[in-house]
Design a protein around this motif. Sequence first.
Motif, short mmCIF file in Angstrom:
data_model
loop_
_atom_site.label_atom_id
_atom_site.label_comp_id
_atom_site.label_asym_id
_atom_site.label_seq_id
_atom_site.Cartn_x
_atom_site.Cartn_y
_atom_site.Cartn_z
N ALA A 9 0.75 -1.26 -0.02
CA ALA A 9 -0.08 0.03 0.15
C ALA A 9 0.80 1.21 -0.11
CB ALA A 9 -0.79 0.09 1.26
N GLY A 10 1.86 1.07 0.22
CA GLY A 10 2.96 2.33 0.20
C GLY A 10 4.42 2.12 0.86
N LYS A 11 5.09 2.93 0.62
CA LYS A 11 6.77 2.93 1.11
C LYS A 11 6.80 4.21 2.28
CE LYS A 11 11.11 2.70 -0.27
NZ LYS A 11 12.12 2.68 -1.56
N ILE A 12 7.45 3.57 3.25
CA ILE A 12 7.78 4.50 4.37
C ILE A 12 8.93 5.17 4.11
CG2 ILE A 12 8.30 4.93 6.91
CD1 ILE A 12 6.55 2.24 7.42
N LEU A 13 9.02 6.74 3.81
CA LEU A 13 10.10 7.38 3.36
C LEU A 13 11.09 7.90 4.53
CD1 LEU A 13 7.95 9.77 0.97
CD2 LEU A 13 9.40 7.59 0.54
N GLY A 14 10.32 8.23 5.70
CA GLY A 14 11.22 8.55 6.98
C GLY A 14 10.29 8.94 8.00
N THR A 15 11.05 9.62 8.87
CA THR A 15 10.34 10.03 10.27
C THR A 15 9.84 11.42 10.00
OG1 THR A 15 12.04 11.25 11.13
CG2 THR A 15 11.70 9.00 11.80
N VAL A 52 5.42 8.48 10.90
CA VAL A 52 6.29 8.26 9.59
C VAL A 52 5.51 8.96 8.48
CG1 VAL A 52 7.51 6.39 10.61
CG2 VAL A 52 5.51 5.81 9.40
N LYS A 53 6.29 9.19 7.62
CA LYS A 53 5.82 9.80 6.28
C LYS A 53 5.78 8.43 5.32
CE LYS A 53 6.89 13.71 4.35
NZ LYS A 53 7.45 14.96 3.66
N VAL A 54 4.63 8.34 4.76
CA VAL A 54 4.32 7.32 3.68
C VAL A 54 3.90 7.72 2.42
CG1 VAL A 54 2.90 5.25 3.28
CG2 VAL A 54 3.65 5.78 5.61
N LYS A 55 4.72 7.27 1.37
CA LYS A 55 4.31 7.71 0.05
C LYS A 55 3.27 6.46 -0.60
CE LYS A 55 5.94 8.42 -4.79
NZ LYS A 55 6.88 8.42 -5.64
N SER A 56 2.02 6.67 -0.95
CA SER A 56 1.11 5.92 -1.41
C SER A 56 -0.03 6.76 -2.20
CB SER A 56 0.26 5.30 -0.26
OG SER A 56 -0.62 4.43 -0.77
N CYS A 103 -1.01 -3.81 10.05
CA CYS A 103 -0.42 -3.73 8.80
C CYS A 103 0.90 -4.59 9.00
CB CYS A 103 -0.20 -2.19 8.73
SG CYS A 103 -1.84 -1.49 8.61
N MET A 104 1.26 -5.17 7.95
CA MET A 104 2.70 -5.71 7.86
C MET A 104 3.43 -4.51 7.42
SD MET A 104 4.49 -8.80 8.08
CE MET A 104 3.28 -9.92 7.82
N LYS A 158 13.75 3.38 12.23
CA LYS A 158 13.97 1.93 11.81
C LYS A 158 13.33 1.61 10.57
CE LYS A 158 15.82 1.01 16.37
NZ LYS A 158 15.56 0.08 17.64
N LEU A 159 12.17 2.45 10.49
CA LEU A 159 11.15 1.92 9.49
C LEU A 159 11.40 2.30 8.18
CD1 LEU A 159 7.79 2.27 11.54
CD2 LEU A 159 9.31 0.27 11.37
N ARG A 160 12.28 3.38 8.05
CA ARG A 160 12.85 4.14 6.83
C ARG A 160 12.88 3.03 5.53
NH1 ARG A 160 14.74 8.94 6.06
NH2 ARG A 160 15.71 9.32 3.96
N ASN A 161 12.37 3.28 4.63
CA ASN A 161 12.33 2.52 3.33
C ASN A 161 11.56 1.12 3.35
OD1 ASN A 161 13.97 4.53 1.96
ND2 ASN A 161 15.93 3.59 2.64
N ALA A 162 10.85 0.82 4.44
CA ALA A 162 10.14 -0.36 4.36
C ALA A 162 8.96 -0.03 3.92
CB ALA A 162 9.89 -0.56 6.12
N PHE A 163 8.23 -1.42 3.51
CA PHE A 163 7.06 -1.25 2.66
C PHE A 163 5.82 -1.47 3.71
CE2 PHE A 163 10.02 -2.26 -0.80
CZ PHE A 163 9.66 -1.16 -1.78
N LEU A 164 4.66 -0.71 3.33
CA LEU A 164 3.63 -0.92 4.12
C LEU A 164 2.80 -2.09 3.56
CD1 LEU A 164 1.61 0.13 6.61
CD2 LEU A 164 0.64 1.59 4.69
N GLU A 165 2.29 -3.16 4.01
CA GLU A 165 1.31 -4.27 3.22
C GLU A 165 0.29 -4.54 4.09
OE1 GLU A 165 4.30 -7.46 2.86
OE2 GLU A 165 5.42 -6.55 1.19
N VAL A 166 -0.72 -4.67 3.25
CA VAL A 166 -2.05 -4.59 4.02
C VAL A 166 -3.04 -5.92 3.31
CG1 VAL A 166 -1.95 -2.20 5.05
CG2 VAL A 166 -3.10 -2.87 2.59
N ARG A 167 -3.90 -6.31 3.91
CA ARG A 167 -5.04 -7.23 3.42
C ARG A 167 -5.69 -6.19 2.45
NH1 ARG A 167 -7.67 -8.91 8.32
NH2 ARG A 167 -9.50 -8.77 6.95
#
Length: 172
Positions: A6-12, A19-23, A36-37, A76-85
């Motif tokens: 659903a998105g990518k965490i860009l940073g704090t 965190v800021k998420v791009k989606s 959310c995973m 620690k979440l920087r550049n992680a992917f947000l995955e959802v059902r």
Amino acid sequence: MKLLTAGKILGTHHLLGAVKVKSALEALPKLLGNKCMIRLETGESLLLTPKKIEHLLGESWVFQFEEVKNKAEASKLRNAFLEVRRDILGYTEEDIFLSDYIGLLAKEADSGEEIGRVEEIFETAAHPILVIQSEDYETMVPDTPTFVKRVDFERGEIYLELLDGMKEEKRK
């Protein structure tokens, strides 16, 4: 059920662990209170619960998770992917998104030779670009019918036609 990236965490964002998420998805507020995973760059996964979701501008969102209490934890979440059902956002398995390409094994359409895995997708004014990584090469391929010949989600493969120069050797 295959999770939707659903998105990518860009940073704090600020000091309280947001965190800021791009989606590009507009239905993200439906994730409030749902697990959310979070798939980290290391391959490790975390289950986090959004307690606040705010739209900033364009494709930028701010997420605050119940389990993340400060900026150090959020970093620690920087550049992680947000995955959802998919069903939480109102989508089915048949709904295909560009983010579904991430992780697919890319192969040459004619020979079946492995190119690498789709690691990232970025938008340009003309069309999205698939970034494919292997141990020795980085390949950037426009997501157009000219280059993307077939996608087999069941096998986790995407078949591409490349032009000379698309496959660049990595510097060591």
